[in-house]
Design a protein around this motif. Sequence first.
Motif, PDB file in Angstrom:
ATOM      1  N   ARG A  86      54.844 -20.047  29.312  1.00  0.00           N
ATOM      2  CA  ARG A  86      55.756 -18.261  28.046  1.00  0.00           C
ATOM      3  C   ARG A  86      55.194 -18.718  26.986  1.00  0.00           C
ATOM      4  N   LEU A  87      54.909 -20.100  26.749  1.00  0.00           N
ATOM      5  CA  LEU A  87      53.955 -20.892  25.662  1.00  0.00           C
ATOM      6  C   LEU A  87      52.628 -20.840  25.857  1.00  0.00           C
ATOM      7  N   ILE A  88      52.069 -20.015  26.037  1.00  0.00           N
ATOM      8  CA  ILE A  88      50.244 -19.846  26.405  1.00  0.00           C
ATOM      9  C   ILE A  88      49.741 -21.361  26.457  1.00  0.00           C
ATOM     10  N   MET A  89      50.096 -22.279  26.599  1.00  0.00           N
ATOM     11  CA  MET A  89      49.342 -23.396  26.740  1.00  0.00           C
ATOM     12  C   MET A  89      48.945 -23.915  28.419  1.00  0.00           C
ATOM     13  N   PRO A  90      48.453 -24.287  28.449  1.00  0.00           N
ATOM     14  CA  PRO A  90      47.391 -24.977  29.943  1.00  0.00           C
ATOM     15  C   PRO A  90      47.877 -25.719  31.016  1.00  0.00           C
ATOM     16  N   GLU A  91      48.372 -24.864  31.890  1.00  0.00           N
ATOM     17  CA  GLU A  91      49.198 -25.700  33.218  1.00  0.00           C
ATOM     18  C   GLU A  91      48.246 -26.967  33.710  1.00  0.00           C
ATOM     19  N   ILE A  92      49.385 -27.894  34.060  1.00  0.00           N
ATOM     20  CA  ILE A  92      48.569 -28.916  35.083  1.00  0.00           C
ATOM     21  C   ILE A  92      49.357 -28.519  36.615  1.00  0.00           C
ATOM     22  N   SER A  93      48.286 -29.137  37.673  1.00  0.00           N
ATOM     23  CA  SER A  93      48.727 -28.151  38.990  1.00  0.00           C
ATOM     24  C   SER A  93      49.484 -29.231  39.708  1.00  0.00           C
ATOM     25  N   THR A  94      50.589 -28.972  40.433  1.00  0.00           N
ATOM     26  CA  THR A  94      51.418 -29.504  40.973  1.00  0.00           C
ATOM     27  C   THR A  94      50.909 -31.117  41.729  1.00  0.00           C
ATOM     28  N   GLU A  95      50.098 -30.755  42.322  1.00  0.00           N
ATOM     29  CA  GLU A  95      48.822 -32.218  42.910  1.00  0.00           C
ATOM     30  C   GLU A  95      48.295 -32.967  41.483  1.00  0.00           C
ATOM     31  N   ASP A  96      48.152 -32.956  40.434  1.00  0.00           N
ATOM     32  CA  ASP A  96      47.739 -33.781  39.533  1.00  0.00           C
ATOM     33  C   ASP A  96      49.161 -34.021  38.537  1.00  0.00           C
ATOM     34  N   PHE A  97      49.445 -32.928  38.569  1.00  0.00           N
ATOM     35  CA  PHE A  97      51.262 -33.493  38.035  1.00  0.00           C
ATOM     36  C   PHE A  97      51.901 -34.975  38.547  1.00  0.00           C
ATOM     37  N   LEU A  98      51.911 -34.524  39.796  1.00  0.00           N
ATOM     38  CA  LEU A  98      52.315 -35.581  41.221  1.00  0.00           C
ATOM     39  C   LEU A  98      50.856 -36.987  41.290  1.00  0.00           C
ATOM     40  N   SER A  99      50.362 -36.812  41.169  1.00  0.00           N
ATOM     41  CA  SER A  99      49.199 -37.993  41.084  1.00  0.00           C
ATOM     42  C   SER A  99      49.433 -39.604  39.649  1.00  0.00           C
ATOM     43  N   ALA A 100      49.487 -37.653  38.173  1.00  0.00           N
ATOM     44  CA  ALA A 100      50.040 -38.536  37.587  1.00  0.00           C
ATOM     45  C   ALA A 100      51.310 -39.393  36.942  1.00  0.00           C
ATOM     46  N   LEU A 101      52.114 -38.554  38.041  1.00  0.00           N
ATOM     47  CA  LEU A 101      53.349 -39.452  38.530  1.00  0.00           C
ATOM     48  C   LEU A 101      53.514 -41.048  39.111  1.00  0.00           C
ATOM     49  N   ASP A 102      52.475 -40.632  40.327  1.00  0.00           N
ATOM     50  CA  ASP A 102      52.529 -41.883  41.040  1.00  0.00           C
ATOM     51  C   ASP A 102      51.656 -42.881  40.443  1.00  0.00           C
ATOM     52  N   GLU A 103      50.844 -42.996  39.656  1.00  0.00           N
ATOM     53  CA  GLU A 103      50.157 -43.563  38.548  1.00  0.00           C
ATOM     54  C   GLU A 103      50.711 -43.908  37.653  1.00  0.00           C
ATOM     55  N   LEU A 104      51.632 -43.835  36.966  1.00  0.00           N
ATOM     56  CA  LEU A 104      52.897 -43.815  36.135  1.00  0.00           C
ATOM     57  C   LEU A 104      53.538 -45.103  36.371  1.00  0.00           C
ATOM     58  N   VAL A 105      53.837 -44.379  37.600  1.00  0.00           N
ATOM     59  CA  VAL A 105      54.784 -45.421  37.695  1.00  0.00           C
ATOM     60  C   VAL A 105      54.120 -46.794  38.301  1.00  0.00           C
ATOM     61  N   LYS A 106      53.415 -46.851  39.134  1.00  0.00           N
ATOM     62  CA  LYS A 106      52.427 -48.128  39.886  1.00  0.00           C
ATOM     63  C   LYS A 106      52.358 -49.232  39.014  1.00  0.00           C
ATOM     64  N   ALA A 107      51.580 -48.649  37.393  1.00  0.00           N
ATOM     65  CA  ALA A 107      51.574 -49.332  36.145  1.00  0.00           C
ATOM     66  C   ALA A 107      53.066 -49.783  35.957  1.00  0.00           C
ATOM     67  N   ASN A 108      53.558 -49.702  35.894  1.00  0.00           N
ATOM     68  CA  ASN A 108      55.033 -49.767  35.210  1.00  0.00           C
ATOM     69  C   ASN A 108      55.929 -50.289  36.233  1.00  0.00           C
TER      70      ASN A 108
END
Length: 342
Positions: free
Chosen positions: A89-111
């Motif tokens: 809706r805001l004409i921004m590039p999408e992040i795939s669900t797979e990439d979103f979930l791996s970013a989440l895992d990486e972030l949480v494991k680092a913190n």
Amino acid sequence: MPKKAIEWSKIGFGYMPTDYRYTRIWKDGKWGEGSLTDKAEVTISECAGVLQYAQTGFEGLKVYETKNGDIVAFRPDLNAERLQSTCRRLIMPEISTEDFLSALDELVKANLDWVPPFGSGATLYIRPFIYGCGPVIGVAPSPSYEFRMFCTPVGPYFKGGVRPIKIMLSDYDRAAPHGTGNIKAGLNYAMSLYPGEYAHKLGYSENMYLDAATRTYVEETGGANFIFVTKDGKRVVTPKSDSILPSITRRSLMVVAKDYLGLEVEERPVRFDEVSSFAEVGLCGTAAVISPVGLIHTPDGDISVPSGMDEMGPVLTKLRETITGIQMGQIEGPEGWVHKIC
Ligand SMILES: *Cc1c(COP(=O)(O)O)cnc(C)c1O
């Protein structure tokens, strides 16, 4: 890993920078490699799309430690999908669900040592967002974007037990015009700040917004969807509207009501003039799960919700206990609801 030396049960709902955040840049038509950084500040052009034309969208979800020590997130795939719809809706590039979930895992494991312990009432709040960081002076989508995800520990929303709140019927519309009410974007929150401050000055916690076109149907508050319980205690009703944000908590509660508590559920337009016929009124969202509403102030007099100002009504209480039980791993949730990070 040892937990940080924090008095977990005393923290509030505020921002506390943690050790790492995830960042990934989109430019020249594609996403680059994502990585973690310890820098909590961002440096962007003074002419960035986010600063000039509010081109930004976000998400909010929580990570918990369960009873047996697992670190989990609640239905994060739905946050990924909702962020994709906001980006379209805001004409921004999408992040795939797979990439979103791996970013989440990486972030949480680092913190990991920032994840509040089970039973403390606190959780790790995750804030993913995408914004236009490249310069635009003519009105246009930004030439580049940052996807960023940070986390911050937050305390229990209601300290010392859940208390019903007072809200008021608003004269204002919740969202910006142009049909952006169904996306999770800062521009809608910017629009809600003025009516929000006005309500607080009068002693109310939230605004109840009606549909902007006819002012006949209930929409939502600035940041939470409504659920209603009928007087016979057998049915949960929630507004159907294309201009409210599709709450993941609300969608989950409707499944819990039907499949776990054997209640009837109904998603349909809810007229404002029928609100006084319900026994219980609740606001639902990730932050508070369910906040009971005890009173709704209107120019034609106050509506006192039958369940009262003293405590949460029986049906909302059961709904809340069941969904938090699923989130904390004490009740088996439907397939795929609990995403195990480690
Ligand atoms: C985030 C949000 C909600 C709640 O959605 P959840 O997915 O349950 O957290 C409701 N309304 C608005 C406007 C929101 O931004």
